[in-house]
Design a protein around this motif. Structure first.
Motif, PDB file in Angstrom:
ATOM      1  N   ALA A  77      49.707 -31.823-108.980  1.00  0.00           N
ATOM      2  CA  ALA A  77      49.465 -32.754-108.853  1.00  0.00           C
ATOM      3  C   ALA A  77      47.951 -32.645-109.425  1.00  0.00           C
ATOM      4  N   ASP A  81      47.275 -33.735-113.435  1.00  0.00           N
ATOM      5  CA  ASP A  81      46.446 -34.830-113.829  1.00  0.00           C
ATOM      6  C   ASP A  81      45.417 -34.162-114.940  1.00  0.00           C
ATOM      7  N   ARG A  84      47.358 -35.173-118.432  1.00  0.00           N
ATOM      8  CA  ARG A  84      47.204 -36.580-118.969  1.00  0.00           C
ATOM      9  C   ARG A  84      46.207 -36.757-119.551  1.00  0.00           C
ATOM     10  N   GLN A  85      45.424 -36.442-118.244  1.00  0.00           N
ATOM     11  CA  GLN A  85      43.581 -37.061-118.675  1.00  0.00           C
ATOM     12  C   GLN A  85      43.049 -36.172-120.628  1.00  0.00           C
TER      13      GLN A  85
END
Length: 306
Positions: A77, A81, A84-85
């Protein structure tokens, strides 16, 4: 205040645990306690304590049958993240958009996530007939173009351990379900550095994929093109290889900085062709496979999490 055991600085303990975490993340398949101990050069009890700590924090997961360690849900996870960021994703998306504009078919960026292929990003063609897949989609390894690229750098034992017993799951009448056939296919992928999907996961769908690799040749991501088989074939898709490889090179250049080199030193390249790798008795394995990467030549690596 209680005195810290052996006066070891907190950062040393943290960095040691992080190094163990890195080792497991970079491995082509789940690692045993002995393999991690040997790779890091730590006492076995110390390695076990670190692995247990990381497991309790869900950063690592211990397989119940093999007792091997692999990436845990919390680390997965966290990694997603980061992807994605990352502001770099805008650059990757733009590269995919340009590839789609040049090729005329849908293109995607993938990584290996556990025993699946994870779509980090995808740009669809504007043609009305297309297969729509969202970023975040997960697909199997044994019947996808990108998945075969990730599998081809593993030994046969690693592939079997990762994929489980045969028959492998069938999705169409063209899905490869037997290891003998899969290993034959992976040998071709290893030699050509091109993964293929010929209606093996979805009917009326073909795809080819090219690798994004580090300086040692380790494939950590892939760029692929998808098209309906009524419009393209594996053979016709091959004409898109220059555009795909250009996109892969551009995305790869943003994922990690170029290695520092001494003047006059040779430039490391991704292995290509039959003469670039040796096949041992265990199956289609690169001669610089995970064992060597974790062994004597412990050069710093800039592989991202996968």
């Amino acid at each position: 205040m209680a005195k810290r055991r052996n006066d070891v600085p907190t950062e040393s303990i943290a960095l040691r645990a992080f190094a163990v975490l890195e080792e497991v993340v970079r491995a082509a398949a789940p690692m045993s306690l002995d393999e991690v101990t040997h790779a890091r050069g730590l006492p076995k009890p110390t390695t076990f304590r670190i692995l247990s700590l990381l497991q309790s924090a869900e950063l690592l997961r211990r397989e119940p049958l093999t007792k091997r360690y692999t990436v845990g849900p919390r680390l997965t996870a966290f990694a997603l993240d980061l992807w994605r960021q990352s502001t770099l994703r805008v650059q990757w998306h733009r590269v995919l958009e340009e590839a789609v504009a040049e090729i005329g078919e849908s293109c995607n960026l993938t990584i290996l996530e556990g025993d699946e292929v994870l779509y980090l990003d995808r740009v669809e063609t504007r043609r009305p007939l297309r297969l729509h897949l969202e970023p975040g989609t997960r697909v199997p390894l044994h019947c996808t173009a990108s998945g075969k690229l990730f599998l081809c750098q593993m030994s046969r034992d690693q592939v079997r351990r990762l994929m489980g017993p045969e028959p492998l799951e069938s999705h169409t009448d063209k899905t490869i379900t037997r290891y003998a056939d899969l290993f034959d296919d992976l040998e071709k992928v290893l030699a050509t550095q091109v993964g293929t999907h010929d209606c093996e996961l979805f009917d009326d769908s073909v795809a080819i994929a090219v690798p994004i690799a580090d300086a040692a040749g380790y494939i950590y991501a892939a760029v692929a093109v998808h098209a309906p088989s009524s419009r393209e074939s594996i053979e016709s898709c091959m004409r898109h290889l220059p555009a795909l490889r250009k996109a892969a090179a551009r995305i790869g250049a943003t994922m990690m900085p170029p290695p520092a080199e001494l003047p006059g030193s040779p430039v490391a390249t991704v292995r290509r062709g039959p003469g670039a790798a040796k096949q041992g008795p265990a199956g289609p394995v690169s001669s610089t496979s995970s064992a060597k990467r974790r062994g004597a030549s412990r050069a710093p690596s800039r592989r991202p999490l996968r």
